[in-house]
Design an enzyme around this catalytic site. Sequence first.
Site, mmCIF file in Angstrom:
data_model
loop_
_atom_site.group_PDB
_atom_site.id
_atom_site.type_symbol
_atom_site.label_atom_id
_atom_site.label_comp_id
_atom_site.label_asym_id
_atom_site.label_seq_id
_atom_site.Cartn_x
_atom_site.Cartn_y
_atom_site.Cartn_z
ATOM 1 N NE ARG A 1 3.551 -0.904 -7.103
ATOM 2 C CZ ARG A 1 2.322 -0.496 -7.398
ATOM 3 N NH1 ARG A 1 2.117 0.727 -7.832
ATOM 4 N NH2 ARG A 1 1.282 -1.301 -7.258
ATOM 5 C CD GLU B 1 -7.025 -7.474 -6.234
ATOM 6 O OE1 GLU B 1 -5.934 -8.050 -6.184
ATOM 7 O OE2 GLU B 1 -7.168 -6.268 -5.971
ATOM 8 C CE LYS C 1 -0.673 -4.364 -9.201
ATOM 9 N NZ LYS C 1 -1.930 -4.586 -8.498
HETATM 10 P P1 0O2 Z 1 -5.510 0.574 -6.762
HETATM 11 O O1 0O2 Z 1 -5.452 2.021 -7.034
HETATM 12 O O2 0O2 Z 1 -6.323 0.229 -5.542
HETATM 13 O O3 0O2 Z 1 -5.883 -0.218 -7.958
HETATM 14 P P2 0O2 Z 1 0.471 -9.388 -3.771
HETATM 15 O O4 0O2 Z 1 0.679 -8.663 -2.465
HETATM 16 O O5 0O2 Z 1 1.028 -8.667 -4.970
HETATM 17 O O6 0O2 Z 1 0.890 -10.798 -3.705
HETATM 18 P P3 0O2 Z 1 -2.189 -8.372 -3.937
HETATM 19 O O7 0O2 Z 1 -2.233 -7.688 -2.598
HETATM 20 O O8 0O2 Z 1 -3.473 -8.996 -4.377
HETATM 21 O O9 0O2 Z 1 -1.103 -9.490 -3.985
HETATM 22 O O10 0O2 Z 1 -1.669 -7.384 -5.027
HETATM 23 P P4 0O2 Z 1 -1.274 -5.913 -4.881
HETATM 24 O O11 0O2 Z 1 -0.926 -5.542 -6.270
HETATM 25 O O12 0O2 Z 1 -0.262 -5.704 -3.813
HETATM 26 O O13 0O2 Z 1 -2.587 -5.186 -4.416
HETATM 27 C C1 0O2 Z 1 -3.758 -5.279 -5.135
HETATM 28 C C2 0O2 Z 1 -4.682 -4.207 -4.613
HETATM 29 O O14 0O2 Z 1 -4.971 -4.466 -3.229
HETATM 30 C C3 0O2 Z 1 -4.078 -2.830 -4.620
HETATM 31 O O15 0O2 Z 1 -4.207 -2.239 -5.869
HETATM 32 C C4 0O2 Z 1 -4.905 -2.151 -3.563
HETATM 33 O O16 0O2 Z 1 -6.193 -1.859 -4.056
HETATM 34 C C5 0O2 Z 1 -5.053 -3.239 -2.514
HETATM 35 N N1 0O2 Z 1 -3.924 -3.192 -1.565
HETATM 36 C C6 0O2 Z 1 -2.955 -4.102 -1.396
HETATM 37 N N2 0O2 Z 1 -2.137 -3.745 -0.401
HETATM 38 C C7 0O2 Z 1 -2.577 -2.575 0.090
HETATM 39 C C8 0O2 Z 1 -2.148 -1.691 1.147
HETATM 40 O O17 0O2 Z 1 -1.156 -1.928 1.850
HETATM 41 N N3 0O2 Z 1 -2.882 -0.564 1.320
HETATM 42 C C9 0O2 Z 1 -3.971 -0.258 0.578
HETATM 43 N N4 0O2 Z 1 -4.635 0.869 0.839
HETATM 44 N N5 0O2 Z 1 -4.402 -1.061 -0.428
HETATM 45 C C10 0O2 Z 1 -3.724 -2.201 -0.668
HETATM 46 P P5 0O2 Z 1 -3.215 -1.089 -6.336
HETATM 47 O O18 0O2 Z 1 -2.734 -1.427 -7.678
HETATM 48 O O19 0O2 Z 1 -2.142 -0.844 -5.310
HETATM 49 O O20 0O2 Z 1 -4.000 0.233 -6.389
#
Ligand code: 0O2
Length: 273
Positions: free
Chosen positions: A63, A147, A60
């Site tokens: 990324r 979170e 992350k």
């Molecule tokens: P892991 O393995 O779950 O820890 P942002 O969109 O950045 O403004 P957000 O959504 O809070 O805000 O942040 P981010 O980093 O996109 O997503 C945080 C977590 O939300 C992700 O953690 C996922 O757990 C979940 N998530 C967000 N978008 C998606 C999606 O499209 N599909 C799925 N399955 N989960 C999602 P990580 O770090 O991706 O992974």
Amino acid sequence: MYFLGEAWDWHILLNPYEQAVNELRVKIESYIKEFELIDQLSPIERVEGRVKRVGSILDKANRKNIPLTNFYEMAELIEDIAGVRVICRFVEDIEKVVLLLRKRNDLKILTERDYITKRKPSGYRSYHIHIRYPVTTMKGNTEVLAELQIRTMAMNYWAAIEHTLKYKYNGNIPDDVHKRLVKSAEAAFALDHEMGVIRGEIVEAHRAVEQKNDIVDKILHNMKNLFTYARLEKVDELNKEFISINEEGSLEKLNAFNQQLRMMAQLYKVDYF
Ligand code: 0O2
């Protein structure tokens, strides 16, 4: 870039996050018991939690172009090293959970992101709350970011599958699989909607099961006391009667049967429910 990350003692650095996840899980789970005590179906079905794996933190950071020169600076930008997931039965329960969390004074809400009214282009639905949470360790007090993801069982099922596929295809899900995922996101949405429509029925059914379990517990307790302390010989007969009433499943008959046991317990001066 990765070298610096590997040189950190991750176990020690991540320990406050581990503690935060454990504490938050226990605290949020305790709502389930509180709702049970007032005979209400809890808006929370279950609570899960995890500390992000080191590999995922590094991915992350990479990324999002987050430098790995200082762990604490990096951790402020990653936001979800500590993650707690609250799983609800119905979409409308999500708001109830959010209101409960907003009332807490043991955590500070930083941001809220509503991916339910405005789902992500992937089809992802969930309510995200970023918090700052105080943790007390041997070294003193510290604060970590966490979170909280609040979602229904259907949203969670979809997200878990999509997450696995994203991982499998390294983020580049093939078109045909992507189309199916979009379709299944629609199906999960429809499922949540249908369950919401029959929510009343489900809540009623849950209450009836709970009431039946409660009365059965009381009956078993009362029969045990009549047998153990009153040495009542006809307990065998009572047991047979109980089994047949229980099979019938009538709550009124179970209540009437327990009433009969209570009167016997009063007569024999033994404790009863
Ligand atoms: P892991 O393995 O779950 O820890 P942002 O969109 O950045 O403004 P957000 O959504 O809070 O805000 O942040 P981010 O980093 O996109 O997503 C945080 C977590 O939300 C992700 O953690 C996922 O757990 C979940 N998530 C967000 N978008 C998606 C999606 O499209 N599909 C799925 N399955 N989960 C999602 P990580 O770090 O991706 O992974």
